[in-house]
Enzyme design. Sequence first.
Site, PDB file in Angstrom:
ATOM      1  N   CYS B 173      27.275 -26.292  22.425  1.00  0.00           N
ATOM      2  CA  CYS B 173      28.380 -27.086  22.962  1.00  0.00           C
ATOM      3  C   CYS B 173      28.334 -28.543  22.500  1.00  0.00           C
ATOM      4  CB  CYS B 173      28.303 -26.957  24.477  1.00  0.00           C
ATOM      5  SG  CYS B 173      29.381 -27.973  25.414  1.00  0.00           S
ATOM      6  N   MET B 174      27.182 -29.187  22.606  1.00  0.00           N
ATOM      7  CA  MET B 174      27.171 -30.599  22.214  1.00  0.00           C
ATOM      8  C   MET B 174      25.891 -31.044  21.533  1.00  0.00           C
ATOM      9  SD  MET B 174      25.478 -31.211  25.401  1.00  0.00           S
ATOM     10  CE  MET B 174      24.234 -31.363  24.364  1.00  0.00           C
ATOM     11  N   MET B 349      34.269 -30.293  20.932  1.00  0.00           N
ATOM     12  CA  MET B 349      33.743 -29.165  20.176  1.00  0.00           C
ATOM     13  C   MET B 349      34.133 -29.171  18.690  1.00  0.00           C
ATOM     14  SD  MET B 349      31.866 -27.685  22.222  1.00  0.00           S
ATOM     15  CE  MET B 349      31.656 -29.251  23.016  1.00  0.00           C
ATOM     16  N   GLN B 387      30.922 -29.365  29.734  1.00  0.00           N
ATOM     17  CA  GLN B 387      30.297 -28.873  30.951  1.00  0.00           C
ATOM     18  C   GLN B 387      29.992 -30.047  31.888  1.00  0.00           C
ATOM     19  OE1 GLN B 387      27.716 -25.232  30.475  1.00  0.00           O
ATOM     20  NE2 GLN B 387      27.309 -26.204  28.535  1.00  0.00           N
TER      21      GLN B 387
END
Lengths: 200, 813
Positions: B173-174, B349, B387
């Site tokens: 995700c990151m 993303m 998130q």
Amino acid sequence: MRYPKPDSEPKASTTQLHGISVEPVAATDAALPKSRQRTIPVFRPPGAIAEETFLAGCTRCSDCIDACPHDAIRKAPDRLAAIAGTPVLEADTAACMMCDDFPCIAACKPGVLTQSIPAVMGTALVTEHLCLAHHSTTCTVCSERCPVQGAIRVMDGKPTICEDVCTGCGVCRYVCPAPENAILLMPAFSRPPLPDGHTA
Amino acid sequence: MDTQRRRFLKSAAMAAAGSMVAANTDLISLPVMGADDTLPDGDGLTWSKAPCRFCGTGCHVQVGVEDGRIVAVAGDKHADVNKGLLCVKGYHVGGILYGEDRLTKPLLRKDGELVEIEWDEAIDIIAKRINKAPDRFAFYGSGQWTIPEGYAAQKLMKGGLSNNHIDPNARLCMASAVTGFLATYGVDEPAGCYADLDACNVLITWGNNPAEMHPVLFSRVTDRRSRGEEVKIIDISTRRTRTSDAANEYLEMKPHGDVAISLGIMHLLIENDSYDKAFVKNHCNFRGDEADTPTLTGEAISEEEFRKRIAKYTPEHVEELSGVPAEKIRMLADLFGNRDHLITSLWCMGMNQHTMGTAINSLVHGVHLLSGHFGRPGDAPTSLTGQPSACGTVREVGTLAHALPGGRVVAKPEHRSQCEGFWNLPEGRINPVPGYHTVKMFDQFTKPTAEGGDIDTLFVQVTNPGQTLPNLNKLFNDKQGMEDKFLIVSDVYPTATTQLADLILPAALWVEKNGIFGNSERRTQQWFKLVDPPGEARDDTWMTIAIAHRLFELGHEGMKDKDGDFLFAVKDDEGNEIPIWEFEHYYDVNVDKHLFEEYRPFTTMKHKNLAPYDEYVKARGMRWPVVEQSDGSWRETKFRFSGFDDPFVAEGKEFDFYHSNTEDGKAQIWFHEYQSPPEMPDKDFPYWLCTGRVLEHWHTGTMTRRVTQLNRAMPTSYVEMNMEDARDQNIRQGETVILESRRGTTELPVWIDGRGRPPRGTVFVPFFDETKLINNCTLDAHDPFSKQPDYKKCSVRVRKINDATPSQVAKSD
């Protein structure tokens, strides 16, 4: 937003609209001319003719209900007395998807649903103060899912309903994710009778 | 009845009456609470604050509880992040607790059937498996872990089991954002904050669609416009989105075009001599990859060398690589070349799920540094997270295979020894070898033991890898039928992951437990447990501690500190240990507070200082570094490294990158050579596939798909196609087609000219729908530094369902 309590999940019921009881009051004929029966405004399947003739001609056979590929048509419940058993639409449970070929109309033997009049069941309104898109937060659901081209216009991300085009199918009401449903749906109060030359 | 509620009901009444009274702004008709600390309660309804459970924006909601149940949710007017506004998911966040199929009892798979077992047995099974082979155990977590959950898992693994096989879904995700920040500033996380969105006059979204993914943040900008302020939005993307609709300029790029575009801007800044010479001279160095083994620190290059390397990225060459017209590259360079503008870049993303993720992150930072668009309110390169605690838990607590809390890494002896000190562990307890990153972890778990698959017990908390891993057939589905591999999943609902689980643990969700999240702008946010979890669902932190204690009972030496005390011992005022590993005693003490206070000292090394727990109870979150003032109050920091706001920049200095990799207070401007994507469309697989999210569903939809309104609004995944591509293949709107890659297939309905409009030769599929797993098709190629896979590009073909052509796609092995 206030969520429904577990024992009061939205059911196939028209008793409440936004928490306000819309339980129909038993009709009385007293104040009406003898010739006209009072009717309860409900959403009829597409192509339903004027309510009085519709009620007179509908045999409560359920053929349109069986024909609907989206299970959107259901029988009016017994508590609606005079119209119990007739086909109605309840957008909160399932909306009319405005099929191209209208299988419900094709299935209607008595012909109280007919292709000869516009398939207009009512009209929708965006209640702007409840609409997310009118309150700075992105939402595009109603216009994306509206099956009638041109019925919902979007300006600067904000939807408005074009009443001339809207058929009242209820898809926008069904899909609206606003905390309080931002679509107000009103049934057609009068529908055209069968055009000349047609018989019910 | 209090006034707030009356207003509430009034709005409902107005809706029913069809009133169009909207002009009176006093009548706030969407549920917005004037959430004072002394919020009036009434009618048995109590209101409490909590950050929203969903994305990394970190909006605050007010949660209305009556008779032990959430009955209402409203935007929190006093929250700086959202100022009362919520997105469509946020208004329904309370509903996620009440899906019909909540897991309420531990379930063990016996002979293929899931049978209910007691918690004691479940914990015992896990502890015994770990005890048997501690180094073959892996813990897979999440950016949805609360800070105490992640911290407890981290301590169990690295401090207790000397096992570094702990990684989070945030890897997917990151991770590239982290490596980008580390390579550039020597320390992770954005320098700016959301206040930049209120100040900028140019907003550039790099492969980012905040209109749908971070709608509350995007509305901060669009609201300014509707008030008449001028904010130019430039959307650089591979497909038209709702963000493009709002943009002044939409620049459609080819995949990997962002790398070329950022190089092109830097080329022109130098060519036109419009870069910020003073800023670069005083605050920046130039950096390039080492020739042999590239690392995150790279090697110094001179400005001359930088000019030489970047010389070939002329607007025309960039146009060739990116598909964006040369004149638009010039337009971007002119914007950056003008110091009067305040330019904020946003990404998420699109730049992170990228095989050149670290490179493109560093390059966009480089564009801002070279042009001097840095460190003034509104001038900021800012990455967003998807998130709620990707920053707070994963990046700060460091629940990654190579990391330790507070920005430390297992590879550095002094970092290990500091952690051993904080944790009162014997010297040498922490394993110096990094564990398996996500892709490797699942590869090792799904590989037969005989073939070297050396992970045999995997514990998954708060995430759904069975749906989100790339190339699912390779990395997840192979687990099926492997007798000696044991998958433990803690979740709130059945998911694609629990389908293959051997042991399922019912978890408490959101306000069913205490928690602390850290959002995208360094804001740490606390909440209290407000309702009881259903059935026997329990806190994830408790599970970790209970497993640890069972291991302690089994005699595992790692569960003891230097003095022989239990790793997670919590003592009362008299010094007696509180048995928090027994759930009935778990809430005898605030375990979250205990763990948070234990964690706080870790944070100062990287100047990410946190305030005491009780300060967060009072606030709607605070952005670190939070430092104590002389009057005893605690002050948050909006703009890091900027002298006017950051308390760690010495008096009189305009900027100080005090964690500089070059130890001279300077940030690094990187050069990276453009590379082609790892898989490109060809004759057999002619389309680019890009995956992503939709507004109404969060991640894998396990929560949002159980909320009727959200699921009605977005009932199914779909494949977005370009109209001409569909016409060429004789595909109708709404028709179900088969999407195939070299790795797998999935069936999806087609949406032409829908919410997004991909260019010819590109299709887009959201990943929220567990009935249509697009990750059967995606590629597990990943960035060499961040190990983050690329979900945004691979090649596929679209086949009509009745097409006679047999599938030539074999399951990859």
